[in-house]
Design a protein around this motif. Sequence first.
Motif, short mmCIF file in Angstrom:
data_model
loop_
_atom_site.label_atom_id
_atom_site.label_comp_id
_atom_site.label_asym_id
_atom_site.label_seq_id
_atom_site.Cartn_x
_atom_site.Cartn_y
_atom_site.Cartn_z
N TRP A 25 12.23 15.86 65.96
CA TRP A 25 13.49 16.26 66.06
C TRP A 25 14.21 14.85 65.47
CZ3 TRP A 25 16.72 19.81 69.39
CH2 TRP A 25 16.14 20.96 69.78
N THR A 60 18.90 22.92 60.69
CA THR A 60 20.09 23.62 61.35
C THR A 60 19.86 23.81 62.67
OG1 THR A 60 20.43 24.59 58.82
CG2 THR A 60 21.52 25.39 60.82
N PHE A 61 18.89 24.30 63.12
CA PHE A 61 18.83 24.55 64.47
C PHE A 61 18.97 23.53 65.43
CE2 PHE A 61 14.27 23.67 63.88
CZ PHE A 61 13.92 23.20 65.07
N GLN A 63 20.90 20.67 64.42
CA GLN A 63 21.93 20.34 64.50
C GLN A 63 22.89 21.29 65.47
OE1 GLN A 63 23.49 20.00 60.60
NE2 GLN A 63 21.53 19.60 59.77
N ALA A 64 22.70 22.56 65.44
CA ALA A 64 23.30 23.32 66.33
C ALA A 64 23.05 23.09 67.87
CB ALA A 64 23.04 24.72 65.87
N ALA A 65 21.93 22.66 68.20
CA ALA A 65 21.52 22.49 69.64
C ALA A 65 22.08 21.12 69.99
CB ALA A 65 19.88 22.25 69.76
N PRO A 67 25.00 19.46 70.19
CA PRO A 67 26.42 19.36 71.03
C PRO A 67 25.99 19.86 72.67
CG PRO A 67 26.92 20.35 68.75
CD PRO A 67 25.36 20.28 69.05
N GLN A 68 25.21 20.88 72.64
CA GLN A 68 25.04 21.38 74.13
C GLN A 68 24.17 20.32 74.75
OE1 GLN A 68 26.55 23.33 75.64
NE2 GLN A 68 27.12 25.21 74.00
#
Length: 185
Positions: A25, A60-61, A63-65, A67-68
């Motif tokens: 990552w 992308t996945f 980047q989306a993960a 913040p959480q």
Amino acid sequence: MGVFGSTVPVLTLGSISKRWIVPGWRLGWFVTSDPSGMFRKPKVVERIKKYFDILGGPATFIQAAVPQILKQTDEVFFKKTINILKQTSDICCDRIKEIPCIHCPQKPEGSMALMVKLNISLLADIGDDIDFCFKLAKEESVIILPGTAVGLTNWLRITFAVDPSSLEEGLGRLKSFCHRHAKQL
């Protein structure tokens, strides 16, 4: 580290792959503490930003993960991770002592891997660290990075950021491999 910024400029790096132990990552950040503006004069920060632009962005996945991950990770996770890494570092160093052809000159502090010296002269049919790693992977399904990959011929980089039982098994396989390939005296 930012408290030292008034004395010397500080560049702090961090990443998801290291802090949360998710290899691959490749998403990180850097923060500067530079009240005197020393990084601005030679355009250090701008040059670093240009370098990062060349690398491309993370999937992308990922980047989306992020913040959480940043919001929901409890401090207990980091304490547990540090304790596990301390435990696995100890296991790794102790087991390496049992393998005559491998020497660990320095116990790691604050990392997830250690560099060990490979004594090729004690092995019968191993030419170098690359040969060692290929044969180890083929015969024992254990993957170790040859030191040549980081500019250190006949060294090995062993990652210990795994659960202790898996590490014990992998190091046991490494020991068996080394005994099998040891020169007969």
